[in-house]
Design a protein around this motif. Structure first.
Motif, mmCIF file in Angstrom:
data_model
loop_
_atom_site.group_PDB
_atom_site.id
_atom_site.type_symbol
_atom_site.label_atom_id
_atom_site.label_comp_id
_atom_site.label_asym_id
_atom_site.label_seq_id
_atom_site.Cartn_x
_atom_site.Cartn_y
_atom_site.Cartn_z
ATOM 1 N N PRO A 231 0.586 3.077 -9.323
ATOM 2 C CA PRO A 231 -0.470 3.346 -10.305
ATOM 3 C C PRO A 231 -1.335 4.550 -9.922
ATOM 4 O O PRO A 231 -2.088 5.061 -10.747
ATOM 5 C CB PRO A 231 -1.296 2.052 -10.300
ATOM 6 C CG PRO A 231 -1.100 1.491 -8.934
ATOM 7 C CD PRO A 231 0.312 1.863 -8.547
ATOM 8 N N GLY A 232 -1.229 4.996 -8.669
ATOM 9 C CA GLY A 232 -2.062 6.120 -8.242
ATOM 10 C C GLY A 232 -1.646 7.425 -8.890
ATOM 11 O O GLY A 232 -2.395 8.031 -9.666
ATOM 12 N N HIS A 233 -0.432 7.859 -8.614
ATOM 13 C CA HIS A 233 0.015 9.165 -9.108
ATOM 14 C C HIS A 233 1.434 9.091 -9.666
ATOM 15 O O HIS A 233 2.138 10.091 -9.729
ATOM 16 C CB HIS A 233 -0.097 10.207 -7.990
ATOM 17 C CG HIS A 233 -1.467 10.212 -7.368
ATOM 18 N ND1 HIS A 233 -1.781 9.401 -6.306
ATOM 19 C CD2 HIS A 233 -2.591 10.861 -7.723
ATOM 20 C CE1 HIS A 233 -3.066 9.576 -5.996
ATOM 21 N NE2 HIS A 233 -3.575 10.442 -6.842
ATOM 22 N N GLN A 234 1.832 7.888 -10.004
ATOM 23 C CA GLN A 234 3.105 7.613 -10.697
ATOM 24 C C GLN A 234 4.343 8.045 -9.921
ATOM 25 O O GLN A 234 5.372 8.363 -10.526
ATOM 26 C CB GLN A 234 3.112 8.240 -12.112
ATOM 27 C CG GLN A 234 2.183 7.540 -13.074
ATOM 28 C CD GLN A 234 0.712 7.799 -12.802
ATOM 29 O OE1 GLN A 234 0.306 8.959 -12.686
ATOM 30 N NE2 GLN A 234 -0.091 6.752 -12.685
ATOM 31 N N TRP A 235 4.273 8.080 -8.605
ATOM 32 C CA TRP A 235 5.508 8.291 -7.866
ATOM 33 C C TRP A 235 6.403 7.079 -8.101
ATOM 34 O O TRP A 235 5.912 5.941 -8.180
ATOM 35 C CB TRP A 235 5.236 8.433 -6.369
ATOM 36 C CG TRP A 235 4.545 9.706 -5.983
ATOM 37 C CD1 TRP A 235 4.018 10.657 -6.817
ATOM 38 C CD2 TRP A 235 4.284 10.160 -4.654
ATOM 39 N NE1 TRP A 235 3.451 11.668 -6.084
ATOM 40 C CE2 TRP A 235 3.599 11.395 -4.769
ATOM 41 C CE3 TRP A 235 4.564 9.646 -3.400
ATOM 42 C CZ2 TRP A 235 3.195 12.117 -3.646
ATOM 43 C CZ3 TRP A 235 4.160 10.365 -2.277
ATOM 44 C CH2 TRP A 235 3.494 11.590 -2.404
ATOM 45 N N LEU B 88 0.844 -1.200 0.000
ATOM 46 C CA LEU B 88 0.000 0.000 0.000
ATOM 47 C C LEU B 88 0.878 1.249 0.000
ATOM 48 O O LEU B 88 1.706 1.446 0.894
ATOM 49 C CB LEU B 88 -0.916 0.004 1.228
ATOM 50 C CG LEU B 88 -1.987 -1.093 1.256
ATOM 51 C CD1 LEU B 88 -2.854 -0.950 2.502
ATOM 52 C CD2 LEU B 88 -2.845 -1.080 0.001
ATOM 53 N N CYS B 89 0.668 2.063 -0.996
ATOM 54 C CA CYS B 89 1.477 3.265 -1.184
ATOM 55 C C CYS B 89 1.326 4.230 -0.003
ATOM 56 O O CYS B 89 0.220 4.430 0.507
ATOM 57 C CB CYS B 89 1.045 3.952 -2.478
ATOM 58 S SG CYS B 89 1.951 5.460 -2.846
ATOM 59 N N VAL B 90 2.441 4.835 0.410
ATOM 60 C CA VAL B 90 2.407 5.795 1.519
ATOM 61 C C VAL B 90 1.614 7.049 1.168
ATOM 62 O O VAL B 90 1.220 7.792 2.056
ATOM 63 C CB VAL B 90 3.829 6.229 1.965
ATOM 64 C CG1 VAL B 90 4.538 5.115 2.682
ATOM 65 C CG2 VAL B 90 4.633 6.744 0.788
ATOM 66 N N HIS B 91 1.387 7.273 -0.112
ATOM 67 C CA HIS B 91 0.668 8.488 -0.505
ATOM 68 C C HIS B 91 -0.839 8.317 -0.303
ATOM 69 O O HIS B 91 -1.395 8.864 0.633
ATOM 70 C CB HIS B 91 1.009 8.838 -1.969
ATOM 71 C CG HIS B 91 0.333 10.076 -2.446
ATOM 72 N ND1 HIS B 91 -0.146 10.200 -3.718
ATOM 73 C CD2 HIS B 91 0.047 11.248 -1.817
ATOM 74 C CE1 HIS B 91 -0.690 11.409 -3.869
ATOM 75 N NE2 HIS B 91 -0.571 12.063 -2.724
ATOM 76 N N LYS B 92 -1.491 7.517 -1.124
ATOM 77 C CA LYS B 92 -2.958 7.364 -1.027
ATOM 78 C C LYS B 92 -3.362 5.891 -1.054
ATOM 79 O O LYS B 92 -4.441 5.552 -1.541
ATOM 80 C CB LYS B 92 -3.654 8.111 -2.165
ATOM 81 C CG LYS B 92 -3.387 9.599 -2.188
ATOM 82 C CD LYS B 92 -4.448 10.374 -1.478
ATOM 83 C CE LYS B 92 -4.177 11.866 -1.612
ATOM 84 N NZ LYS B 92 -5.130 12.671 -0.902
ATOM 85 N N GLN B 93 -2.500 5.051 -0.603
ATOM 86 C CA GLN B 93 -2.793 3.627 -0.402
ATOM 87 C C GLN B 93 -3.200 2.859 -1.659
ATOM 88 O O GLN B 93 -3.909 1.857 -1.567
ATOM 89 C CB GLN B 93 -3.850 3.421 0.695
ATOM 90 C CG GLN B 93 -3.311 3.671 2.095
ATOM 91 C CD GLN B 93 -3.095 5.137 2.375
ATOM 92 O OE1 GLN B 93 -4.004 5.940 2.201
ATOM 93 N NE2 GLN B 93 -1.892 5.499 2.791
ATOM 94 N N LYS B 94 -2.761 3.295 -2.805
ATOM 95 C CA LYS B 94 -2.925 2.446 -3.996
ATOM 96 C C LYS B 94 -1.925 1.301 -3.890
ATOM 97 O O LYS B 94 -0.910 1.416 -3.200
ATOM 98 C CB LYS B 94 -2.675 3.239 -5.291
ATOM 99 C CG LYS B 94 -3.619 4.394 -5.491
ATOM 100 C CD LYS B 94 -5.028 3.932 -5.723
ATOM 101 C CE LYS B 94 -5.931 5.125 -6.008
ATOM 102 N NZ LYS B 94 -7.346 4.783 -6.029
ATOM 103 N N ARG B 95 -2.196 0.235 -4.609
ATOM 104 C CA ARG B 95 -1.321 -0.939 -4.516
ATOM 105 C C ARG B 95 -0.167 -0.860 -5.520
ATOM 106 O O ARG B 95 -0.403 -0.845 -6.730
ATOM 107 C CB ARG B 95 -2.123 -2.212 -4.730
ATOM 108 C CG ARG B 95 -3.083 -2.487 -3.592
ATOM 109 C CD ARG B 95 -3.630 -3.893 -3.620
ATOM 110 N NE ARG B 95 -4.480 -4.107 -2.459
ATOM 111 C CZ ARG B 95 -4.034 -4.544 -1.277
ATOM 112 N NH1 ARG B 95 -2.762 -4.825 -1.134
ATOM 113 N NH2 ARG B 95 -4.852 -4.682 -0.265
HETATM 114 S S1 FES Z 1 -1.225 6.655 -4.316
HETATM 115 FE FE1 FES Z 1 0.815 6.159 -4.821
HETATM 116 S S2 FES Z 1 1.571 7.968 -5.690
HETATM 117 FE FE2 FES Z 1 -0.436 8.504 -5.046
#
Ligand code: FES
Length: 113
Positions: free
Chosen positions: A64-68, A43-50
């Protein structure tokens, strides 16, 4: 003392190239890159996308959320002062062992790529 957890066969993980394992209530994604296996919190530290739904690009895990782009070794992003938890991995013959203690490096390495 580290309680290493057996998370699977190295051969299988290398073949799949990406795999999610569930250890101590946490989803952890294993990525393979240049004959090594890396482990990051799924789970991504940003918005918990996988991260497991993202891809690898130039040795970085792309969310995949915001391409970090997260460095596989350190978990740090190039763009932001944010660190994704990582896990130590080692191999014993064909078994892959993971240290379930998450690592969050306090400082960004000098060169993450
Ligand atoms: S949720 Fe991963 S970069 Fe935003």
């Amino acid at each position: 003392m580290t309680d290493w957890v057996d998370v699977g066969s190295r051969t299988e993980i290398m073949r799949k190239r990406k795999m999610v394992v569930h250890v101590d209530e946490t989803d952890i994604v294993l990525f393979t890159h240049e004959d090594r296996i890396y482990a990051l919190a799924d789970l991504c530290v940003h918005k918990q996308k996988r991260l497991s739904r993202g891809l690898l690009f130039k040795g970085k895990a792309i969310c995949p959320g915001h391409q970090w782009a997260f460095d596989l070794e350190s978990g740090w992003t190039d763009e932001w002062s944010v660190c994704q938890p990582t896990y130590r991995v080692r191999c014993e013959e064909d078994r892959v062992l993971l240290d379930p203690e998450a690592r969050i490096l306090a400082e960004k390495p000098a060169a993450t790529g």
